[in-house]
Design an enzyme around this catalytic site. Sequence first.
Site, PDB file in Angstrom:
ATOM      1  N   ASN A 208       0.615  -1.162  -0.071  1.00 56.34           N
ATOM      2  CA  ASN A 208       0.064   0.146  -0.118  1.00 56.34           C
ATOM      3  C   ASN A 208       0.961   1.067  -0.051  1.00 56.34           C
ATOM      4  O   ASN A 208       2.004   1.201   0.024  1.00 56.34           O
ATOM      5  CB  ASN A 208      -1.107   0.008   1.183  1.00 56.34           C
ATOM      6  N   ASP A 277      -4.943  -6.135   5.300  1.00 55.99           N
ATOM      7  CA  ASP A 277      -6.161  -6.663   5.575  1.00 55.99           C
ATOM      8  C   ASP A 277      -6.229  -8.121   5.230  1.00 55.99           C
ATOM      9  O   ASP A 277      -6.425  -9.070   5.887  1.00 55.99           O
ATOM     10  CB  ASP A 277      -7.354  -6.112   5.406  1.00 55.99           C
ATOM     11  N   LYS A 287       8.439 -17.817  -9.421  1.00 54.14           N
ATOM     12  CA  LYS A 287       7.779 -16.467  -9.847  1.00 54.14           C
ATOM     13  C   LYS A 287       6.590 -17.222 -10.793  1.00 54.14           C
ATOM     14  O   LYS A 287       6.836 -18.197 -11.551  1.00 54.14           O
ATOM     15  CB  LYS A 287       8.949 -15.860 -10.818  1.00 54.14           C
ATOM     16  N   PRO A 303      -3.412 -11.357   9.849  1.00 48.49           N
ATOM     17  CA  PRO A 303      -3.648 -11.068  11.333  1.00 48.49           C
ATOM     18  C   PRO A 303      -3.832  -9.400  11.635  1.00 48.49           C
ATOM     19  O   PRO A 303      -3.115  -8.481  11.161  1.00 48.49           O
ATOM     20  CB  PRO A 303      -2.323 -11.547  12.082  1.00 48.49           C
ATOM     21  N   ASP A 304      -4.806  -9.120  12.542  1.00 49.26           N
ATOM     22  CA  ASP A 304      -4.973  -7.953  13.151  1.00 49.26           C
ATOM     23  C   ASP A 304      -4.102  -7.522  14.227  1.00 49.26           C
ATOM     24  O   ASP A 304      -4.437  -8.212  15.460  1.00 49.26           O
ATOM     25  CB  ASP A 304      -6.455  -7.602  13.327  1.00 49.26           C
ATOM     26  N   ILE A 305      -3.118  -6.910  14.150  1.00 51.25           N
ATOM     27  CA  ILE A 305      -2.016  -6.569  15.193  1.00 51.25           C
ATOM     28  C   ILE A 305      -2.721  -6.031  16.378  1.00 51.25           C
ATOM     29  O   ILE A 305      -2.588  -6.341  17.327  1.00 51.25           O
ATOM     30  CB  ILE A 305      -0.893  -5.816  14.696  1.00 51.25           C
ATOM     31  N   PHE A 321      -4.936   3.812  14.492  1.00 48.06           N
ATOM     32  CA  PHE A 321      -4.943   4.804  13.609  1.00 48.06           C
ATOM     33  C   PHE A 321      -6.275   4.507  12.625  1.00 48.06           C
ATOM     34  O   PHE A 321      -6.437   3.279  12.587  1.00 48.06           O
ATOM     35  CB  PHE A 321      -3.892   5.195  12.716  1.00 48.06           C
ATOM     36  N   LYS A 339     -12.206  -2.611  18.210  1.00 43.97           N
ATOM     37  CA  LYS A 339     -10.809  -2.934  18.338  1.00 43.97           C
ATOM     38  C   LYS A 339     -10.859  -2.926  19.737  1.00 43.97           C
ATOM     39  O   LYS A 339      -9.636  -3.710  20.044  1.00 43.97           O
ATOM     40  CB  LYS A 339      -9.899  -2.059  17.600  1.00 43.97           C
TER      41      LYS A 339
HETATM   42  O1  C5P Z   1      -9.336  -1.988  10.662  1.00 45.45           O
HETATM   43  P1  C5P Z   1      -8.458  -0.935  10.006  1.00 45.45           P
HETATM   44  O2  C5P Z   1      -7.297  -1.491   9.186  1.00 45.45           O
HETATM   45  O3  C5P Z   1      -9.216   0.340   9.708  1.00 45.45           O
HETATM   46  O4  C5P Z   1      -7.739  -0.194  11.212  1.00 45.45           O
HETATM   47  C1  C5P Z   1      -6.638   0.444  11.308  1.00 45.45           C
HETATM   48  C2  C5P Z   1      -5.808   0.345  12.683  1.00 45.45           C
HETATM   49  O5  C5P Z   1      -5.554  -1.015  12.864  1.00 45.45           O
HETATM   50  C3  C5P Z   1      -4.560   0.904  12.642  1.00 45.45           C
HETATM   51  O6  C5P Z   1      -3.946   1.249  13.721  1.00 45.45           O
HETATM   52  C4  C5P Z   1      -3.695  -0.157  11.961  1.00 45.45           C
HETATM   53  O7  C5P Z   1      -2.301  -0.044  12.410  1.00 45.45           O
HETATM   54  C5  C5P Z   1      -4.391  -1.379  12.827  1.00 45.45           C
HETATM   55  N1  C5P Z   1      -4.280  -2.646  12.070  1.00 45.45           N
HETATM   56  C6  C5P Z   1      -3.376  -3.586  12.532  1.00 45.45           C
HETATM   57  N2  C5P Z   1      -3.513  -4.837  11.587  1.00 45.45           N
HETATM   58  C7  C5P Z   1      -4.100  -5.119  10.754  1.00 45.45           C
HETATM   59  C8  C5P Z   1      -4.952  -4.098  10.223  1.00 45.45           C
HETATM   60  C9  C5P Z   1      -4.744  -2.856  10.758  1.00 45.45           C
HETATM   61  O8  C5P Z   1      -2.689  -3.572  13.588  1.00 45.45           O
HETATM   62  N3  C5P Z   1      -4.129  -6.291   9.946  1.00 45.45           N
END
Ligand code: C5P
Length: 411
Positions: A208, A277, A287, A303-305, A321, A339
């Site tokens: 991104n 995401d 390749k 994974p959503d950190i 953020f 979250k």
């Molecule tokens: O759900 P969204 O991507 O909009 O949320 C943004 C926030 O979640 C940011 O703080 C981003 O660093 C964190 N995030 C994360 N792991 C992900 C997606 C988003 O930590 N896979």
Amino acid sequence: MNLLDGKRVLLGVSGGIAAYKSAELVRLLRAAGALVRVVMTPAASGFVTARTFQALSGEVVRCDWSDDRTGMDHIELARWAERILVAPASADTLACLAHGRADTLLAAICLASEAPLLVAPAMNQAMWRHAATRDNLACLQRRGVQVCGPDTGEQACGEVGPGRMQAPEMLLQALSDSFASGRLAGLKLVITAGPTREAVDPVRFLGNRSSGKMGYAVARAARDAGARVELVSGPVALAAPEGVERVLVESGQEMLDAVLARITACDIFIAAAAVADYRPVAPAAQKIKKQAGEWTLQLEPAPDILATVAALENRPWCVGFAAETEQLELHARKKRMHKGVEMIAANLVGDGLGFDTDDNELLLVWEGGERHLARAPKSRLAVQLVEQIADLYSHSMTTDETPADDAKHSA
Ligand code: C5P
């Protein structure tokens, strides 16, 4: 420690023999990593030429209203500066500043700027001792202006006494110290920044536009506030901020692993990274060759950190953020609850704001409050954000609530 790396310092030079020492100050500031713009009063150019400062600062030097090319340069410079140091500050310039005059370009910039102002007086000892100068100084100090020096000793006029401009090394230290707030002293912060790259095959990835500028600015601001900062960064073109421990990662999974390895004893976690995401279900080992027709890439959630850290049992105070394209406040509040974090810093993307830009605008939302941070360079927003976090964090520590309790209220 040097806190001047990447800082924007406007150096005002007024008329006085000490102006030659300001050339050395510019050199020291640049060596410390600061960005320096010099504005001279017309009287100063009788002592040193603009060209000297131009060569040393690498920036256009302005002396007079005729150098205000757009008619708005003085406002732009006033906004640009994170600190203004007037060195040498002559008796006349101190009088101008005390009286809020705007007749010289430098005085107008000082009047138009919200940046903290430091002055390094330099003048004849009798002028320094004069009641008028004392009153002007007292007035400036009441308004929060930091007065550096002057030193006492032999003067250019042959007299001996107070009025020598403080040495450039001392002024450098004063500027650096002015960035240290101590609001987060003794705390450990883990901050994520930048984009992630999710491998498609050995040469391709999903990524991104995140530049990492916001996260790095937050890391610097937290460091300046006295925190021990560990920065977990995706691939960016930025150098590691001095005094910050940085670990470079690529994928969201690597970022998560690096965060979890550092999260013990972490007091505040700030997730500024733009984490993918979704990621390819099965990255190819070789390749992928071009084929005729359509090609479908299957993705799975990455994974959503932030959510993972927020769900830990002994978790830190968490800030996320949010980049939104519409209904900023609504989405920010929903995201905070979803979250389970203490604060969301949300920004609208587009219109020259958001990804890969130097400016941003933020809406901070937390339980029972919000604060709008007007459009400004990311470095300034980062300082305001860190101050707000420090306020809320210290408040939460004086109440009985743990971060986990607060998140339960929010959920
Ligand atoms: O759900 P969204 O991507 O909009 O949320 C943004 C926030 O979640 C940011 O703080 C981003 O660093 C964190 N995030 C994360 N792991 C992900 C997606 C988003 O930590 N896979």
